[in-house]
Design an enzyme around this catalytic site. Structure first.
Site, PDB file in Angstrom:
ATOM      1  CD  GLU A   1      -7.220  -1.775  12.910  1.00  0.00           C
ATOM      2  OE1 GLU A   1      -7.201  -2.964  12.516  1.00  0.00           O
ATOM      3  OE2 GLU A   1      -6.573  -1.397  13.885  1.00  0.00           O
TER       4      GLU A   1
ATOM      5  CD  GLU B   1      -1.340   0.066   3.689  1.00  0.00           C
ATOM      6  OE1 GLU B   1      -2.406  -0.567   3.535  1.00  0.00           O
ATOM      7  OE2 GLU B   1      -1.049   0.629   4.743  1.00  0.00           O
TER       8      GLU B   1
END
Length: 187
Positions: free
Chosen positions: A155, A67
């Site tokens: 998250e 990422e």
């Protein structure tokens, strides 16, 4: 990337699409294990192999993904309470950027670097995420915020977290009491 990276060649392709710097991360764990930064194709080859080796040793799973690496990041989390009747409220944000080995050391609220416009968008987006998921109870939605006030979802933790007293002190709300009210359907 969208899923597991199988080899160095695929990692390099992804990195060149999203742009350097990138980070190779273990899909199976946390706590900073199985994570390596790369700033070019050469360092990505090394980072890819090191992250897989550490992930295998720590989690018995060498699955990794790639990422974008956020430069000068702030780790900001938004506290949410939502009930079974579609009501949800955020209790603003906590900044947990002071970390050691990717473990939170200090939490502060409000985040000292967010401007009001970004704070409002961040909290609203966190709230909408929880509502769209149909989740109810305590939730903490975590983001990385870069130096330009762009933010990226990390998250969502669907539980009360150890850091909740920081939010309680700032908002003068008892989050455990809120959680019990929601569980007993009395909101």
């Amino acid at each position: 990337c969208e899923g597991e990276i199988k080899d160095e060649k695929e990692a390099i392709k992804i990195a060149n699409q999203i742009g350097y710097p990138v980070i190779v991360k273990s899909a199976a764990g946390g706590g900073g294990r199985g994570m390596r930064q790369a700033h070019n194709d050469i360092s990505l080859r090394s980072a890819f192999n090191a992250a897989r080796t550490e992930a295998k040793a720590a989690f018995n799973n060498d699955t990794v993904y790639v990422e974008k690496f956020i430069v000068e990041p702030r780790h900001v989390e938004v506290q949410i309470m939502a009930d079974q009747f579609g009501h949800a409220v955020h209790f603003y944000e906590r900044d947990c950027s002071v970390q050691r080995r990717h473990q939170k050391m200090i939490e502060e609220s409000p985040c000292p670097v967010l401007d009001e416009k970004t704070r409002e968008r961040l909290c609203t987006d966190a709230l909408h995420l929880i509502q769209e998921a149909g989740y109810y109870s305590a939730a903490t939605v975590e983001f990385l915020v870069d130096r330009d006030q762009n933010y990226y979802f990390i998250e969502s933790n669907t539980r009360i977290q150890v850091e909740h007293p920081v939010t309680e002190m700032v908002t003068d709300q008892d989050l455990i009491k809120w959680q019990l009210k929601i569980a007993s359907k009395h909101t």
